[in-house]
Design a protein around this motif. Structure first.
Motif, PDB file in Angstrom:
ATOM      1  N   SER A 180     -64.262 107.681 -36.852  1.00 47.81           N
ATOM      2  CA  SER A 180     -63.553 106.454 -36.544  1.00 47.81           C
ATOM      3  C   SER A 180     -62.421 106.808 -35.579  1.00 47.81           C
ATOM      4  CB  SER A 180     -63.019 105.869 -37.853  1.00 47.81           C
ATOM      5  OG  SER A 180     -62.094 104.856 -37.595  1.00 47.81           O
ATOM      6  N   LEU A 232     -69.376 102.835 -43.876  1.00 48.09           N
ATOM      7  CA  LEU A 232     -68.570 104.000 -43.491  1.00 48.09           C
ATOM      8  C   LEU A 232     -67.187 103.577 -43.022  1.00 48.09           C
ATOM      9  CD1 LEU A 232     -71.234 106.130 -41.663  1.00 48.09           C
ATOM     10  CD2 LEU A 232     -69.750 106.915 -43.487  1.00 48.09           C
ATOM     11  N   ASP A 233     -67.157 102.511 -42.246  1.00 43.47           N
ATOM     12  CA  ASP A 233     -65.889 101.983 -41.754  1.00 43.47           C
ATOM     13  C   ASP A 233     -64.982 101.654 -42.945  1.00 43.47           C
ATOM     14  OD1 ASP A 233     -63.906 100.892 -40.226  1.00 43.47           O
ATOM     15  OD2 ASP A 233     -65.033  99.121 -39.584  1.00 43.47           O
ATOM     16  N   MET A 273     -66.212 103.065 -33.700  1.00 43.82           N
ATOM     17  CA  MET A 273     -66.833 103.953 -34.679  1.00 43.82           C
ATOM     18  C   MET A 273     -68.049 104.611 -34.063  1.00 43.82           C
ATOM     19  SD  MET A 273     -66.576 102.881 -38.589  1.00 43.82           S
ATOM     20  CE  MET A 273     -67.379 104.386 -38.941  1.00 43.82           C
ATOM     21  N   ALA A 308     -62.510  94.869 -41.340  1.00 40.45           N
ATOM     22  CA  ALA A 308     -63.716  95.655 -41.074  1.00 40.45           C
ATOM     23  C   ALA A 308     -64.925  94.762 -40.796  1.00 40.45           C
ATOM     24  CB  ALA A 308     -64.017  96.583 -42.245  1.00 40.45           C
ATOM     25  N   LEU A 309     -64.988  93.607 -41.443  1.00 39.20           N
ATOM     26  CA  LEU A 309     -66.190  92.781 -41.339  1.00 39.20           C
ATOM     27  C   LEU A 309     -65.964  91.495 -40.552  1.00 39.20           C
ATOM     28  CD1 LEU A 309     -67.390  93.221 -45.042  1.00 39.20           C
ATOM     29  CD2 LEU A 309     -68.127  94.492 -43.028  1.00 39.20           C
ATOM     30  N   LYS A 366     -64.745  98.250 -33.368  1.00 37.91           N
ATOM     31  CA  LYS A 366     -63.944  97.682 -34.446  1.00 37.91           C
ATOM     32  C   LYS A 366     -62.937  96.689 -33.903  1.00 37.91           C
ATOM     33  CE  LYS A 366     -62.331 101.423 -36.410  1.00 37.91           C
ATOM     34  NZ  LYS A 366     -61.625 102.157 -37.480  1.00 37.91           N
ATOM     35  N   SER A 369     -60.553 109.275 -38.339  1.00 34.99           N
ATOM     36  CA  SER A 369     -61.269 109.880 -39.465  1.00 34.99           C
ATOM     37  C   SER A 369     -62.517 110.553 -38.917  1.00 34.99           C
ATOM     38  CB  SER A 369     -61.710 108.830 -40.484  1.00 34.99           C
ATOM     39  OG  SER A 369     -60.614 108.082 -40.943  1.00 34.99           O
ATOM     40  N   GLU A 423     -71.049 112.386 -41.203  1.00 37.50           N
ATOM     41  CA  GLU A 423     -72.000 111.426 -40.645  1.00 37.50           C
ATOM     42  C   GLU A 423     -71.399 110.450 -39.648  1.00 37.50           C
ATOM     43  OE1 GLU A 423     -69.938 110.446 -44.017  1.00 37.50           O
ATOM     44  OE2 GLU A 423     -71.763 111.603 -44.283  1.00 37.50           O
ATOM     45  N   ALA A 424     -70.097 110.434 -39.482  1.00 39.57           N
ATOM     46  CA  ALA A 424     -69.518 109.438 -38.583  1.00 39.57           C
ATOM     47  C   ALA A 424     -68.064 109.762 -38.252  1.00 39.57           C
ATOM     48  CB  ALA A 424     -69.598 108.053 -39.211  1.00 39.57           C
ATOM     49  N   ILE A 451     -73.222 100.858 -41.006  1.00 40.74           N
ATOM     50  CA  ILE A 451     -72.063 101.504 -40.378  1.00 40.74           C
ATOM     51  C   ILE A 451     -70.766 100.907 -40.925  1.00 40.74           C
ATOM     52  CG2 ILE A 451     -71.902  99.964 -38.357  1.00 40.74           C
ATOM     53  CD1 ILE A 451     -71.415 103.791 -38.306  1.00 40.74           C
ATOM     54  N   ASP A 452     -70.836  99.637 -41.360  1.00 35.03           N
ATOM     55  CA  ASP A 452     -69.641  99.014 -41.925  1.00 35.03           C
ATOM     56  C   ASP A 452     -69.203  99.699 -43.213  1.00 35.03           C
ATOM     57  OD1 ASP A 452     -69.529  97.025 -39.918  1.00 35.03           O
ATOM     58  OD2 ASP A 452     -71.079  95.879 -40.950  1.00 35.03           O
ATOM     59  N   ALA A 472     -71.375 103.203 -32.572  1.00 32.90           N
ATOM     60  CA  ALA A 472     -72.017 102.419 -33.620  1.00 32.90           C
ATOM     61  C   ALA A 472     -71.335 101.077 -33.845  1.00 32.90           C
ATOM     62  CB  ALA A 472     -72.034 103.209 -34.928  1.00 32.90           C
ATOM     63  N   LYS A 473     -70.052 101.000 -33.523  1.00 33.01           N
ATOM     64  CA  LYS A 473     -69.343  99.760 -33.834  1.00 33.01           C
ATOM     65  C   LYS A 473     -68.074  99.663 -32.987  1.00 33.01           C
ATOM     66  CE  LYS A 473     -67.196  97.382 -37.770  1.00 33.01           C
ATOM     67  NZ  LYS A 473     -66.988  97.376 -39.215  1.00 33.01           N
ATOM     68  N   PHE A 523     -63.669 104.804 -44.651  1.00 33.72           N
ATOM     69  CA  PHE A 523     -62.567 105.391 -43.875  1.00 33.72           C
ATOM     70  C   PHE A 523     -61.267 104.606 -44.080  1.00 33.72           C
ATOM     71  CE2 PHE A 523     -65.606 107.286 -40.496  1.00 33.72           C
ATOM     72  CZ  PHE A 523     -65.651 108.481 -41.184  1.00 33.72           C
ATOM     73  N   ARG A 524     -61.391 103.282 -44.041  1.00 33.61           N
ATOM     74  CA  ARG A 524     -60.188 102.448 -44.184  1.00 33.61           C
ATOM     75  C   ARG A 524     -59.588 102.567 -45.586  1.00 33.61           C
ATOM     76  NH1 ARG A 524     -60.015  97.917 -40.103  1.00 33.61           N
ATOM     77  NH2 ARG A 524     -61.847  98.152 -38.785  1.00 33.61           N
TER      78      ARG A 524
END
Lengths: 131, 169
Positions: free
Chosen positions: B103, A45-46, B121, A19-20, B74, B96, B100-101, A42-43, B71-72, A49-50
């Protein structure tokens, strides 16, 4: 589903590496998500989810990373520091986080340091293995 | 004018997945400069095409009530060049979806050949920046835009197929 802390840590590390975009040796238990690993909003949230996918759990966003609501509430924050009410709130919201250092100087800017790899492992551990 | 990097949807399963088609042509001027003498579709535009495919999918899942922004990125991995004359298939899936978001994961293929894997994302800005206002024209995933016509087309295709199916029965 019972999982050992080592297994959880290993999965959490893999998630954070993906993720990062960090190296595996950076993801120590003490590493802070924002300070050490460079996570942005936003990370988070990522990562949520993961985690949900990897451990087959449902995580309400507020539960793991409740900082946003806190920061915008004058009852909880005064002069850039958390008030006693705010501290109580965070103790309640973050039972899986070690707050002893933060309580000595509850500066809002240090709030990011609370979110460590260890806190995530504790959170998942609680979720999976609490009776 | 808006750059739109998909030509049409060929599948659209609301809230779950979508497949879009992109036909690459030498009429696209950027190919003449990227690179001189070796025209290939820029990879960033493939990401944009995937962002449009998945962005519409995510926006439609909540009836375009939220403003959806990329937003991202990945993951974006590319396995082959894309040249004029290629037909690309962009397959997108929602992994997902939260208030608010969202994936998403995506694959671009040309025939059997895997061209790219692009996971994204999206943020629902209304839910994340409550109260802040944005100019409407920045946001493309609503029914009235050109993107809306893409969705209407796939809806009518599905209706046609449904009608043809019932005739066969």
């Amino acid at each position: 589903m019972a999982m050992s802390r080592e297994d959880i840590l290993q999965q959490v590390q893999e998630i954070l590496i993906d993720a990062l975009g960090v190296d595996d040796d950076e993801v120590s238990l003490e590493a802070t998500l924002m300070g050490d690993l460079g996570a942005e909003s936003i990370d988070f949230l990522d990562i949520v989810f993961r985690l949900e996918k990897a451990f087959s759990i449902k995580i309400p966003r507020e539960e793991l990373f409740p900082a946003e609501n806190l920061m915008n509430n004058p009852e909880f924050v005064s002069n850039g520091k958390l008030t006693e009410t705010g501290l109580n709130e965070i103790r309640e919201k973050l039972p899986h986080t070690d707050l002893s250092e933060f309580e000595k100087d509850p500066d809002l800017n240090k709030l990011g340091d609370l979110f460590t790899v260890n806190a995530i492992v504790n959170f998942v551990d609680n979720r999976l293995n609490a009776a | 004018m808006r750059w739109i990097w998909i030509d049409k949807f060929i599948e659209f399963n609301s809230g779950r997945s979508a497949v879009a088609l992109k036909n690459v042509t030498l009429a696209e001027e950027h190919l003449h400069d990227h690179f001189p003498g070796f025209p290939v579709m820029p990879e960033c535009l493939m990401i944009e095409g995937m962002a449009q495919t998945t962005g519409i999918l995510v926006g439609e899942a909540r009836n375009f009530e939220e403003k959806v922004i990329l937003a991202k990125i990945k993951k974006a991995v590319f396995f082959d060049y894309v040249k004029a004359g290629d037909s690309l298939r962009l397959e997108a899936r929602i992994e997902s979806l939260a208030p608010e978001a969202a994936s998403t994961s995506g694959r671009i293929t040309r025939g059997e050949k895997l061209i790219a894997e692009i996971d994204l994302m999206f943020s629902h800005v209304d839910k994340n920046l409550a109260g802040k206002e944005f100019p409407e024209e920045n946001f493309v995933f609503d029914d009235a835009s050109v993107f809306g016509s893409l969705l209407r087309n796939v809806a009518s295709q599905s209706a046609d197929r449904g009608a043809a199916g019932s005739e066969q029965e």
